[in-house]
Motif scaffolding. Structure first.
Motif, short mmCIF file in Angstrom:
data_model
loop_
_atom_site.label_atom_id
_atom_site.label_comp_id
_atom_site.label_asym_id
_atom_site.label_seq_id
_atom_site.Cartn_x
_atom_site.Cartn_y
_atom_site.Cartn_z
N ARG A 128 -30.52 -28.48 -23.75
CA ARG A 128 -29.97 -27.81 -22.56
C ARG A 128 -30.48 -26.39 -22.33
NH1 ARG A 128 -24.89 -30.00 -21.13
NH2 ARG A 128 -24.87 -28.38 -19.53
N GLU A 129 -30.99 -25.74 -23.36
CA GLU A 129 -31.37 -24.33 -23.22
C GLU A 129 -32.79 -24.22 -22.68
OE1 GLU A 129 -29.84 -20.76 -25.85
OE2 GLU A 129 -31.67 -21.59 -26.69
N VAL A 130 -32.93 -24.40 -21.37
CA VAL A 130 -34.22 -24.34 -20.68
C VAL A 130 -34.12 -23.27 -19.60
CG1 VAL A 130 -35.96 -25.59 -19.37
CG2 VAL A 130 -34.63 -26.78 -21.13
N PHE A 131 -34.98 -22.26 -19.66
CA PHE A 131 -34.87 -21.10 -18.77
C PHE A 131 -35.87 -21.14 -17.61
CE2 PHE A 131 -33.63 -19.66 -23.06
CZ PHE A 131 -32.32 -19.26 -22.79
N ASP A 132 -36.64 -22.21 -17.50
CA ASP A 132 -37.69 -22.25 -16.47
C ASP A 132 -37.14 -22.14 -15.05
OD1 ASP A 132 -39.43 -22.57 -18.54
OD2 ASP A 132 -39.68 -24.73 -18.31
N GLY A 133 -35.99 -22.73 -14.80
CA GLY A 133 -35.48 -22.75 -13.43
C GLY A 133 -34.54 -21.61 -13.08
N ILE A 134 -34.42 -20.63 -13.93
CA ILE A 134 -33.47 -19.54 -13.67
C ILE A 134 -34.11 -18.48 -12.78
CG2 ILE A 134 -32.19 -17.64 -14.74
CD1 ILE A 134 -31.65 -19.40 -17.10
N ASP A 135 -33.38 -18.06 -11.76
CA ASP A 135 -33.82 -16.97 -10.88
C ASP A 135 -33.31 -15.66 -11.48
OD1 ASP A 135 -34.44 -15.20 -8.92
OD2 ASP A 135 -33.45 -16.27 -7.28
N TRP A 136 -34.16 -14.99 -12.25
CA TRP A 136 -33.73 -13.78 -12.95
C TRP A 136 -33.36 -12.66 -11.98
CZ3 TRP A 136 -32.50 -14.63 -17.71
CH2 TRP A 136 -33.19 -15.58 -18.46
N MET A 137 -33.98 -12.64 -10.82
CA MET A 137 -33.64 -11.58 -9.86
C MET A 137 -32.24 -11.78 -9.28
SD MET A 137 -36.24 -9.68 -10.05
CE MET A 137 -36.42 -10.27 -11.76
N LYS A 138 -31.74 -13.00 -9.36
CA LYS A 138 -30.39 -13.28 -8.86
C LYS A 138 -29.33 -13.08 -9.94
CE LYS A 138 -27.65 -17.01 -6.77
NZ LYS A 138 -27.67 -18.41 -6.28
N VAL A 139 -29.59 -13.58 -11.14
CA VAL A 139 -28.59 -13.51 -12.21
C VAL A 139 -28.67 -12.21 -13.00
CG1 VAL A 139 -28.55 -16.01 -12.44
CG2 VAL A 139 -30.07 -14.67 -13.91
N GLY A 140 -29.75 -11.45 -12.80
CA GLY A 140 -29.91 -10.18 -13.52
C GLY A 140 -31.14 -10.21 -14.40
N SER A 141 -31.86 -9.10 -14.44
CA SER A 141 -33.12 -9.05 -15.18
C SER A 141 -33.11 -7.96 -16.25
CB SER A 141 -34.29 -8.81 -14.21
OG SER A 141 -34.08 -7.61 -13.47
N ARG A 142 -31.92 -7.60 -16.73
CA ARG A 142 -31.81 -6.61 -17.81
C ARG A 142 -31.41 -7.30 -19.10
NH1 ARG A 142 -27.73 -3.52 -17.67
NH2 ARG A 142 -26.68 -4.47 -15.89
N PHE A 143 -31.99 -6.83 -20.20
CA PHE A 143 -31.71 -7.38 -21.53
C PHE A 143 -31.47 -6.23 -22.50
CE2 PHE A 143 -34.47 -10.20 -19.19
CZ PHE A 143 -33.85 -11.44 -19.33
N ALA A 144 -30.57 -6.45 -23.44
CA ALA A 144 -30.24 -5.44 -24.45
C ALA A 144 -30.48 -6.02 -25.83
CB ALA A 144 -28.79 -4.99 -24.30
N THR A 145 -31.17 -5.25 -26.69
CA THR A 145 -31.53 -5.72 -28.03
C THR A 145 -31.05 -4.73 -29.08
OG1 THR A 145 -33.52 -6.78 -27.15
CG2 THR A 145 -33.43 -6.43 -29.53
N ASP A 146 -30.41 -5.27 -30.10
CA ASP A 146 -29.92 -4.43 -31.20
C ASP A 146 -29.78 -5.30 -32.43
OD1 ASP A 146 -29.03 -2.27 -32.62
OD2 ASP A 146 -27.14 -2.01 -31.53
N SER A 147 -29.53 -4.69 -33.58
CA SER A 147 -29.33 -5.44 -34.81
C SER A 147 -28.12 -4.91 -35.55
CB SER A 147 -30.57 -5.34 -35.71
OG SER A 147 -30.74 -4.01 -36.18
N GLN A 148 -27.56 -5.74 -36.41
CA GLN A 148 -26.45 -5.35 -37.27
C GLN A 148 -26.76 -5.81 -38.69
OE1 GLN A 148 -23.65 -9.23 -36.13
NE2 GLN A 148 -22.75 -7.22 -36.20
N SER A 149 -26.20 -5.10 -39.65
CA SER A 149 -26.42 -5.43 -41.06
C SER A 149 -25.28 -6.30 -41.56
CB SER A 149 -26.51 -4.15 -41.90
OG SER A 149 -27.60 -3.35 -41.48
N LEU A 150 -25.63 -7.46 -42.11
CA LEU A 150 -24.65 -8.36 -42.71
C LEU A 150 -24.83 -8.33 -44.22
CD1 LEU A 150 -24.93 -11.43 -40.31
CD2 LEU A 150 -23.39 -9.47 -40.16
N LYS A 151 -23.72 -8.28 -44.94
CA LYS A 151 -23.78 -8.15 -46.39
C LYS A 151 -23.24 -9.41 -47.05
CE LYS A 151 -23.50 -3.14 -46.29
NZ LYS A 151 -22.87 -1.92 -46.83
N MET A 152 -23.71 -9.63 -48.28
CA MET A 152 -23.32 -10.81 -49.04
C MET A 152 -22.83 -10.39 -50.42
SD MET A 152 -26.39 -13.43 -48.20
CE MET A 152 -25.52 -14.64 -49.18
#
Length: 486
Positions: A128-152
């Motif tokens: 189901r995760e197919v992005f070819d048909g998405i209109d990014w200008m309609k749904v939004g074209s901004r993305f945010a990237t970050d990381s978090q540290s997970l401990k074990m």
């Protein structure tokens, strides 16, 4: 310099995690040439071989002559009725011991159910995760990237140092959909094998950018790295960390490049202009500038780095927010109460007007201190790496206002709240200030599976709002329920 082969290998690992259906019908013989070749993609490699006693179609591999059947995923399970309950408990941070008590199952059953649900959500997403048909200008074209540290948890009493794995995520800003997420860990590899192969080909004598095995840490090199850190600056004993005792730790810089390339693939040939907001990490800065180079050259992508004070408590954040409103009131002549009564659209228009006037003549690549503090990101500073002369100041002001990590930060907050193993560690005052939590995991492969299960839950199932992130993005028409994938 970065090694292209290592980036390509990590890119393929991330791609397989998101796009390969682990339960697709096909040969399961690990010694067969058809392993990994599905029936749908390679029908000439298989032939029909009757039916099972339950009436399910059976096929035979033409290479190894092994057979497999096609049917419901739960057809061999004796307690499939427990699947929805266990899934909900996994997605809501119920500890394993309580799962056993509530569902009346054993620890062995819990681990088997985790494997089963992990495969099911991967199979659902691969379809189901197919992005070819998405209109990014309609749904939004901004993305945010970050990381978090997970401990074990440390697995032995001999080495009581932390095991830290980075969790790198990119969120679609408007919908909150987690586009790409993975841990800095490869459960299919091993440090012992990397160590042996590194010594065999002489990689330890070469620069990291020319090594045959440049994607994973070797044990010897990691220990040398920790020793150098101790010599360069004073590091307390409780701040030391070690490699996982199973699987292999991926080099974080290689993973960052692969992550950026995966996001570039998702955008594909879509038209329009995109904005990528990342944490102020030098590695992410380099990775996104390289991964989005073609879009940047065409003036179709903006890269912004965000820095803010993460150590403020709630009272200090409220004070910063109030100070920011006071600054805006002084500049506009409005009272704070009048500003608070503005609609979101009017407030944004007011802020853009003030910012556009204040950035005239500034080089935003050197950083811009946002004067109107928010609770989520107080003392925010934005470095607009793609600032160009002649750009409309009003559009630039809007970009600075929207340059925020709020969407991915919100996901990290939910992730830590709903998965007990991801909670921030407690520091022991009586045990040399060791970071420890009784809910932390021993096995990193379980962390990988639970992380992916929760990401699926957030994107497709979700609770608390009318629309899930997948619905907002246009990948689903309605909410996904347990019966749809279990």
């Amino acid at each position: 310099m970065k090694y292209n082969k290592a980036i390509f290998e990590e890119y393929n690992r991330l791609k397989d995690l998101q796009q390969v259906d682990p339960i697709a019908p096909g040969c399961r013989n690990p010694e067969c040439e058809n392993l990994g070749k599905s029936l749908a993609a390679h029908p000439d490699q298989y032939r029909s071989f009757g039916k099972t006693a339950g009436g399910d179609p059976r096929h035979q591999c033409r290479c190894c002559k092994k057979t497999f059947s096609i049917g419901r995923a739960t057809r061999r399970q004796k307690r499939s009725d427990k699947n929805p309950l266990l899934y909900r408990m996994m997605a809501n941070g119920v500890p394993f011991l309580k799962m056993c008590s509530i569902a009346q199952v054993s620890y062995h059953d819990i681990y088997r159910k985790i494997d089963f649900i992990y495969d099911q959500v991967r199979a659902f997403r691969a379809e189901r995760e197919v992005f070819d048909g998405i209109d990014w200008m309609k749904v939004g074209s901004r993305f945010a990237t970050d990381s978090q540290s997970l401990k074990m948890k440390w697995p032995t009493k001999r080495e009581r140092t932390q095991i830290i794995v980075q969790h790198l995520c990119t969120a679609h800003a408007r919908s909150g959909y987690i586009m790409e997420a993975a841990l800095q860990f490869d459960d299919k590899a091993s440090h012992e094998k990397v160590e042996a192969e590194t010594a065999l080909v002489g990689d330890d004598l070469l620069s990291k950018c020319f090594r045959e095995h440049g994607r994973l840490w070797s044990k010897t090199e990691f220990e040398d790295y920790i020793s150098k850190l101790q010599k360069q600056k004073p590091i307390k004993e409780e701040e030391l960390y070690q490699l996982p005792h199973s699987g292999a730790l991926v080099r974080y810089d290689i993973m960052q490049f692969a992550h950026a390339l995966r996001l570039r693939d998702m955008i594909g040939d879509a038209e329009g202009k995109f904005a990528f907001v990342t944490d102020g990490d030098a590695g992410l800065k380099t990775a996104f500038c390289a991964g989005m180079a073609d879009l940047i050259k065409q003036d179709r992508a903006d890269i912004a780095l965000v820095f803010f004070n993460k150590k403020m408590n709630n009272d200090l954040r409220n004070a910063a927010w109030s100070a920011g409103r006071s600054v805006l009131a002084g500049q506009t002549g409005l009272s704070v109460s009048q500003i608070n009564k503005l609609s979101d659209e009017d407030y944004a228009d007011l802020v853009d007007t003030e910012i556009a006037a204040s950035i005239i003549g500034q080089d935003l690549r050197m950083g811009f201190h946002w004067p109107y503090h928010t609770k989520s990101e107080p003392d925010r500073r934005v470095e607009l790496l793609t600032d160009r002369p002649g750009r409309d100041y009003r559009a630039t002001a809007r970009l600075l206002r929207l340059a925020t990590l709020r969407s991915v930060g919100s996901y990290f907050n939910k992730f830590r709240s709903n998965l007990r193993f991801a909670a921030r560690p407690q520091v022991s005052e009586t045990n040399a200030r060791k970071a420890w939590d009784k809910y932390y995991l021993y096995k990193p492969e379980i962390m990988v599976k639970l992380t992916e299960i929760y990401r699926f839950h957030h994107n497709w199932v979700g609770y608390g709002s009318k629309e899930t992130p997948a619905m907002k993005l246009g990948l689903a028409r309605g909410r996904i329920y347990e019966r749809d994938f279990l």
